[in-house]
Design an enzyme around this catalytic site. Structure first.
Site, PDB file in Angstrom:
ATOM      1  N   ARG A  77      41.365  39.648  53.998  1.00 56.09           N
ATOM      2  CA  ARG A  77      40.536  40.760  53.515  1.00 56.09           C
ATOM      3  C   ARG A  77      39.233  40.160  53.010  1.00 56.09           C
ATOM      4  O   ARG A  77      39.232  39.346  52.082  1.00 56.09           O
ATOM      5  CB  ARG A  77      41.253  41.538  52.425  1.00 56.09           C
ATOM      6  CG  ARG A  77      40.492  42.762  51.893  1.00 56.09           C
ATOM      7  CD  ARG A  77      41.416  43.555  50.971  1.00 56.09           C
ATOM      8  NE  ARG A  77      40.790  44.744  50.402  1.00 56.09           N
ATOM      9  CZ  ARG A  77      40.368  44.830  49.134  1.00 56.09           C
ATOM     10  NH1 ARG A  77      40.482  43.794  48.318  1.00 56.09           N
ATOM     11  NH2 ARG A  77      39.825  45.949  48.687  1.00 56.09           N
ATOM     12  N   HIS A 221      46.616  48.199  44.447  1.00 56.72           N
ATOM     13  CA  HIS A 221      46.369  46.886  43.852  1.00 56.72           C
ATOM     14  C   HIS A 221      47.314  46.718  42.668  1.00 56.72           C
ATOM     15  O   HIS A 221      47.363  47.581  41.781  1.00 56.72           O
ATOM     16  CB  HIS A 221      44.914  46.762  43.411  1.00 56.72           C
ATOM     17  CG  HIS A 221      43.956  46.772  44.560  1.00 56.72           C
ATOM     18  ND1 HIS A 221      42.594  46.628  44.408  1.00 56.72           N
ATOM     19  CD2 HIS A 221      44.158  46.893  45.892  1.00 56.72           C
ATOM     20  CE1 HIS A 221      42.001  46.667  45.591  1.00 56.72           C
ATOM     21  NE2 HIS A 221      42.942  46.835  46.503  1.00 56.72           N
ATOM     22  N   TYR A 223      48.440  44.708  39.528  1.00 53.98           N
ATOM     23  CA  TYR A 223      48.201  43.740  38.453  1.00 53.98           C
ATOM     24  C   TYR A 223      49.066  44.155  37.261  1.00 53.98           C
ATOM     25  O   TYR A 223      50.264  44.374  37.413  1.00 53.98           O
ATOM     26  CB  TYR A 223      46.710  43.671  38.131  1.00 53.98           C
ATOM     27  CG  TYR A 223      45.882  43.096  39.282  1.00 53.98           C
ATOM     28  CD1 TYR A 223      45.958  41.738  39.612  1.00 53.98           C
ATOM     29  CD2 TYR A 223      45.054  43.909  40.039  1.00 53.98           C
ATOM     30  CE1 TYR A 223      45.219  41.211  40.662  1.00 53.98           C
ATOM     31  CE2 TYR A 223      44.311  43.384  41.093  1.00 53.98           C
ATOM     32  CZ  TYR A 223      44.395  42.028  41.400  1.00 53.98           C
ATOM     33  OH  TYR A 223      43.660  41.508  42.440  1.00 53.98           O
ATOM     34  N   GLU A 250      45.738  44.056  47.018  1.00 54.98           N
ATOM     35  CA  GLU A 250      45.459  42.969  46.084  1.00 54.98           C
ATOM     36  C   GLU A 250      46.635  42.839  45.125  1.00 54.98           C
ATOM     37  O   GLU A 250      47.262  43.838  44.766  1.00 54.98           O
ATOM     38  CB  GLU A 250      44.213  43.226  45.233  1.00 54.98           C
ATOM     39  CG  GLU A 250      42.887  43.125  45.920  1.00 54.98           C
ATOM     40  CD  GLU A 250      41.727  43.285  44.928  1.00 54.98           C
ATOM     41  OE1 GLU A 250      41.946  43.056  43.702  1.00 54.98           O
ATOM     42  OE2 GLU A 250      40.629  43.653  45.365  1.00 54.98           O
ATOM     43  N   TRP A 279      45.159  38.149  45.940  1.00 54.77           N
ATOM     44  CA  TRP A 279      43.821  37.880  45.400  1.00 54.77           C
ATOM     45  C   TRP A 279      43.886  36.565  44.624  1.00 54.77           C
ATOM     46  O   TRP A 279      44.673  36.429  43.712  1.00 54.77           O
ATOM     47  CB  TRP A 279      43.370  39.008  44.467  1.00 54.77           C
ATOM     48  CG  TRP A 279      41.953  38.800  44.022  1.00 54.77           C
ATOM     49  CD1 TRP A 279      41.522  38.012  42.987  1.00 54.77           C
ATOM     50  CD2 TRP A 279      40.783  39.339  44.638  1.00 54.77           C
ATOM     51  NE1 TRP A 279      40.148  38.029  42.920  1.00 54.77           N
ATOM     52  CE2 TRP A 279      39.668  38.834  43.919  1.00 54.77           C
ATOM     53  CE3 TRP A 279      40.563  40.188  45.716  1.00 54.77           C
ATOM     54  CZ2 TRP A 279      38.353  39.160  44.240  1.00 54.77           C
ATOM     55  CZ3 TRP A 279      39.258  40.509  46.035  1.00 54.77           C
ATOM     56  CH2 TRP A 279      38.167  40.012  45.304  1.00 54.77           C
TER      57      TRP A 279
END
Length: 441
Positions: A77, A221, A223, A250, A279
């Site tokens: 990406r 994503h 996290y 990510e 990431w």
């Protein structure tokens, strides 16, 4: 439930299913969504197994894509800028990135990063501005549908105004389709990509149905919001149970907002057969340097995070499978010319030089026979690098550089010439290399 209500509910379910499975309005030309899964142009399942690379901030790191491939990834990406927050990546640069991905047999996910945190981040671009950018570089993307997935905009809403995500995303997809884009379109979640409000989760079917091609891939994503296996399994399972395509665009092993459960992310993605893109390769700052996978863009210096993602359980090396579209793929340019009498020559010169940098120019001249494509190669002797180029798709592997014509300057009449240029860096010495020119049909 009374019978009449049951009949109405059944009719609604039938309508939703018909919207999700309706035939696309345009012919399939590359990647597409089929039965809730991403398949390539050959109709084979493709599961993203790769990483993010911050190209727009580190354009000089042209060897990163080859290094990512060498560690086993099947996709990358690539961070691009539409110009609102960082230097705009033009069509020539986008072409060069795609050529480098194809040269290294990687599927290229291209994303505009300027949209990050819109509504909360000062200066962030709208999704509409991101669409303007894609239309502006459309020539670089035309014909690349089997090799490129178009990620409209990174984390397009922060934690303010995120309720607008559904309409803004559907409108962006509709504009891209109206402009002639047939690529699989990837869309990021709001809330800085983490969708803690479930805005994307609860409206994904509506957005998918708004795509006339039914060729939209959702991206979450992961996290600090996703710090338990239960949360990860529930979120991803919601999409797969609904027959909607999802990927983890990510994620990391740690973050300033909490400690994501990377083991559960990898295990759940493998169990459900969905893609992931970690990431990020290298160059992180702002207190999250620990998310670098390699130190200083050195593929021989893996960090603990890089070691885990590439070589750990359910990691890239163990699970990545190369896209079947590369079987027999000739690469980004045309193949070698079978005519032994055709030929070309190339002349390299330093057009300008300053402390730490320079501009190079190469003139390509056809021989006694007209040619339909060319490839120029050379090897830098003093550690020079190419940071950006024009009128050619330029890739680098170590000191070796390859430049391939663009679609508009490959055909030369007998004795005809064309030039391409580039900017680069040097460390004090800047020896002019010997160059070779080969004809491509």
């Amino acid at each position: 439930m009374r019978p009449r209500l049951a009949l109405i509910a059944a009719a609604v379910c039938t309508l939703v299913l018909s919207l999700l499975t309706a035939a696309p309005a345009h012919a399939d030309t590359g990647f597409r969504i089929q039965d809730g899964r991403l398949v390539d142009a050959n109709g084979n399942d493709f599961i993203l197994r790769g990483v993010n690379h911050a190209h727009t901030w580190y354009p000089q790191e042209t060897g990163a894509i080859a290094d990512i491939k060498a560690l086993g990834a099947n996709s990358v990406r690539v961070v691009l800028s539409s110009g609102q927050r960082w230097t705009r990546n033009d069509a020539a640069d986008v072409s060069a990135v795609i050529a480098e991905c194809r040269e290294n047999r990687l599927i290229c996910v291209l994303e505009v990063h300027d949209t990050t945190g819109y509504g909360e981040q000062a200066g962030a671009a709208t999704l509409d501005q991101a669409v303007d950018y894609w239309i502006g570089v459309q020539d670089a993307l035309a014909g690349q549908e089997p090799y490129v997935i178009l990620n409209i905009g990174n984390e397009p809403f922060g934690n303010t105004g995120y309720a607008a995500w559904t309409d803004a995303t559907a409108e962006a997809i509709t504009r891209l389709r109206g402009a002639g884009f047939d690529h699989t379109i990837m869309v990021d979640a709001p809330n800085w990509g983490q969708d803690w409000t479930f805005t994307m989760r609860d409206n994904a079917a509506e957005v998918f149905a708004a795509d006339p091609d039914r060729n939209t891939l959702f991206s979450i994503h992961m996290y600090g919001v996703f710090d338990t296996a239960a949360e990860i399994e529930s979120y991803l399972g919601h999409f797969t149970d609904a027959g909607l395509p999802i990927a983890v665009g990510e994620f990391g092993h740690d973050h300033s907002d909490g400690n994501p459960d990377e083991d559960a992310i990898l295990a759940t993605a493998e169990e459900l057969g969905i893609g992931y893109l970690g990431w990020s390769w290298s160059g992180n700052g702002g207190g999250v340097e620990y998310l670098d996978m390699v130190n200083g863009f050195d593929p021989n210096s893996l960090t603990p995070w890089g070691e885990r993602l590439f070589n750990g359980e359910n990691g890239i090396a163990a699970t990545a499978e190369e896209a079947s579209v590369f079987d027999g793929d000739p690469g980004p340019g045309p193949g070698p010319d079978p005519d032994p009498e055709a030929g070309c020559t190339a002349e390299y010169r330093v057009a300008g030089q300053w402390s730490g940098g320079f501009q190079g120019e190469v003139r390509v001249t056809a021989g006694d026979t007209a040619i339909r494509g060319w490839e120029v190669t050379w090897t830098f002797a003093d550690g020079q690098t190419v940071t950006n180029a024009w009128n050619a798709a330029v890739t680098r592997s170590g000191a070796d550089v390859t430049a391939v014509n663009q679609s508009y300057n490959g055909t030369l009449s007998a004795g005809g010439t064309t030039t391409f240029g580039f900017q680069g860096t040097h460390n004090g010495r800047n020896t002019v290399p010997e160059v070779d020119c080969a004809v491509r049909s």
